[in-house]
Motif scaffolding. Structure first.
Motif, PDB file in Angstrom:
ATOM      1  N   VAL A   1       0.852  -1.178   0.000  1.00 50.79           N
ATOM      2  CA  VAL A   1       0.000   0.000   0.000  1.00 50.79           C
ATOM      3  C   VAL A   1       0.899   1.242   0.000  1.00 50.79           C
ATOM      4  O   VAL A   1       1.834   1.341   0.786  1.00 50.79           O
ATOM      5  N   GLN A   2       0.576   2.163  -0.882  1.00 48.44           N
ATOM      6  CA  GLN A   2       1.293   3.443  -0.890  1.00 48.44           C
ATOM      7  C   GLN A   2       0.368   4.540  -0.380  1.00 48.44           C
ATOM      8  O   GLN A   2      -0.827   4.552  -0.689  1.00 48.44           O
ATOM      9  N   LEU A   3       0.939   5.438   0.406  1.00 48.70           N
ATOM     10  CA  LEU A   3       0.176   6.524   0.994  1.00 48.70           C
ATOM     11  C   LEU A   3       0.778   7.839   0.527  1.00 48.70           C
ATOM     12  O   LEU A   3       1.988   8.044   0.619  1.00 48.70           O
ATOM     13  N   GLN A   4      -0.072   8.731   0.038  1.00 47.91           N
ATOM     14  CA  GLN A   4       0.380  10.037  -0.426  1.00 47.91           C
ATOM     15  C   GLN A   4      -0.298  11.118   0.401  1.00 47.91           C
ATOM     16  O   GLN A   4      -1.518  11.235   0.384  1.00 47.91           O
ATOM     17  N   ALA A   5       0.518  11.889   1.108  1.00 47.97           N
ATOM     18  CA  ALA A   5      -0.008  12.942   1.976  1.00 47.97           C
ATOM     19  C   ALA A   5       0.082  14.300   1.291  1.00 47.97           C
ATOM     20  O   ALA A   5       1.053  14.580   0.569  1.00 47.97           O
ATOM     21  N   TYR A   6      -0.919  15.132   1.544  1.00 46.25           N
ATOM     22  CA  TYR A   6      -0.978  16.473   0.964  1.00 46.25           C
ATOM     23  C   TYR A   6      -1.433  17.469   2.032  1.00 46.25           C
ATOM     24  O   TYR A   6      -2.100  17.090   2.979  1.00 46.25           O
ATOM     25  N   GLY A   7      -1.089  18.732   1.824  1.00 47.34           N
ATOM     26  CA  GLY A   7      -1.750  19.785   2.571  1.00 47.34           C
ATOM     27  C   GLY A   7      -0.955  20.506   3.626  1.00 47.34           C
ATOM     28  O   GLY A   7      -1.470  21.438   4.239  1.00 47.34           O
ATOM     29  N   GLY A   8       0.279  20.120   3.859  1.00 47.13           N
ATOM     30  CA  GLY A   8       1.053  20.833   4.857  1.00 47.13           C
ATOM     31  C   GLY A   8       1.402  22.238   4.399  1.00 47.13           C
ATOM     32  O   GLY A   8       1.179  22.616   3.249  1.00 47.13           O
ATOM     33  N   GLY A   9       1.935  23.023   5.324  1.00 48.65           N
ATOM     34  CA  GLY A   9       2.325  24.386   4.969  1.00 48.65           C
ATOM     35  C   GLY A   9       2.507  25.244   6.191  1.00 48.65           C
ATOM     36  O   GLY A   9       2.544  24.754   7.326  1.00 48.65           O
ATOM     37  N   LEU A  10       2.612  26.530   5.941  1.00 51.01           N
ATOM     38  CA  LEU A  10       2.803  27.515   7.003  1.00 51.01           C
ATOM     39  C   LEU A  10       1.465  28.189   7.301  1.00 51.01           C
ATOM     40  O   LEU A  10       0.769  28.629   6.373  1.00 51.01           O
ATOM     41  N   VAL A  11       1.138  28.264   8.572  1.00 53.64           N
ATOM     42  CA  VAL A  11      -0.121  28.891   8.976  1.00 53.64           C
ATOM     43  C   VAL A  11       0.117  29.668  10.263  1.00 53.64           C
ATOM     44  O   VAL A  11       0.976  29.301  11.078  1.00 53.64           O
ATOM     45  N   GLN A  12      -0.642  30.727  10.440  1.00 53.45           N
ATOM     46  CA  GLN A  12      -0.510  31.528  11.652  1.00 53.45           C
ATOM     47  C   GLN A  12      -1.245  30.865  12.815  1.00 53.45           C
ATOM     48  O   GLN A  12      -2.208  30.114  12.611  1.00 53.45           O
ATOM     49  N   PRO A  13      -0.823  31.159  14.033  1.00 56.09           N
ATOM     50  CA  PRO A  13      -1.556  30.633  15.199  1.00 56.09           C
ATOM     51  C   PRO A  13      -3.022  31.020  15.135  1.00 56.09           C
ATOM     52  O   PRO A  13      -3.375  32.145  14.774  1.00 56.09           O
ATOM     53  N   GLY A  14      -3.871  30.044  15.467  1.00 52.46           N
ATOM     54  CA  GLY A  14      -5.309  30.248  15.365  1.00 52.46           C
ATOM     55  C   GLY A  14      -5.898  29.884  14.022  1.00 52.46           C
ATOM     56  O   GLY A  14      -7.121  29.840  13.862  1.00 52.46           O
ATOM     57  N   GLY A  15      -5.038  29.619  13.054  1.00 53.17           N
ATOM     58  CA  GLY A  15      -5.496  29.307  11.709  1.00 53.17           C
ATOM     59  C   GLY A  15      -5.868  27.849  11.541  1.00 53.17           C
ATOM     60  O   GLY A  15      -5.866  27.062  12.495  1.00 53.17           O
ATOM     61  N   SER A  16      -6.169  27.502  10.285  1.00 54.89           N
ATOM     62  CA  SER A  16      -6.630  26.149   9.960  1.00 54.89           C
ATOM     63  C   SER A  16      -5.879  25.598   8.757  1.00 54.89           C
ATOM     64  O   SER A  16      -5.412  26.359   7.890  1.00 54.89           O
ATOM     65  N   LEU A  17      -5.785  24.292   8.715  1.00 56.50           N
ATOM     66  CA  LEU A  17      -5.237  23.574   7.567  1.00 56.50           C
ATOM     67  C   LEU A  17      -5.975  22.258   7.448  1.00 56.50           C
ATOM     68  O   LEU A  17      -6.481  21.727   8.444  1.00 56.50           O
ATOM     69  N   ARG A  18      -5.991  21.708   6.241  1.00 51.11           N
ATOM     70  CA  ARG A  18      -6.543  20.385   6.041  1.00 51.11           C
ATOM     71  C   ARG A  18      -5.502  19.504   5.375  1.00 51.11           C
ATOM     72  O   ARG A  18      -4.967  19.859   4.310  1.00 51.11           O
TER      73      ARG A  18
END
Length: 116
Positions: A1-18
């Protein structure tokens, strides 16, 4: 099984990411799929995982993060809200058998940085 992750990055405190993690095959009910993280100088820890629609969360993210699965897309999502600097880490996707500990797959990791 291969897993591909997406969506990281830089965000300010209090912010959101998926974050998204796509598996190369169907998510089976005898497997658990989820996210771990490793921050600077810290051990890898469970963030959240899900199996048969039932989620589990690490204590430090309860109430802020939500894990969900789209079985039609073989993908698990991690919605991260109210992010804090201490959430800064490399996040790893994991897909493991519920009872056979030797059956354990990891994605490549995606960096989340929470900073102003």
């Amino acid at each position: 099984v291969q897993l591909q992750a997406y969506g990281g990055g830089l965000v300010q405190p209090g912010g959101s990411l998926r974050l998204s993690c796509a598996a190369s095959r169907s998510i089976r009910s005898d497997y658990v799929m989820g996210w771990y993280r490793q921050g600077p100088g810290k051990q890898r820890e469970l963030v959240a995982d899900i199996t048969e629609g039932s989620p589990k969360y690490g204590d430090s993210v309860k109430g802020r993060f939500t894990i969900s699965a789209d079985n039609a897309k073989n993908t698990v999502y991690l919605e991260m809200n109210s992010l804090r600097p201490e959430d800064t880490a490399v996040y790893y996707c994991n897909y493991r058998h519920r009872w056979l500990s030797s059956v354990d797959y990891w994605g490549q990791g995606t960096l989340v940085t929470v900073s102003s």
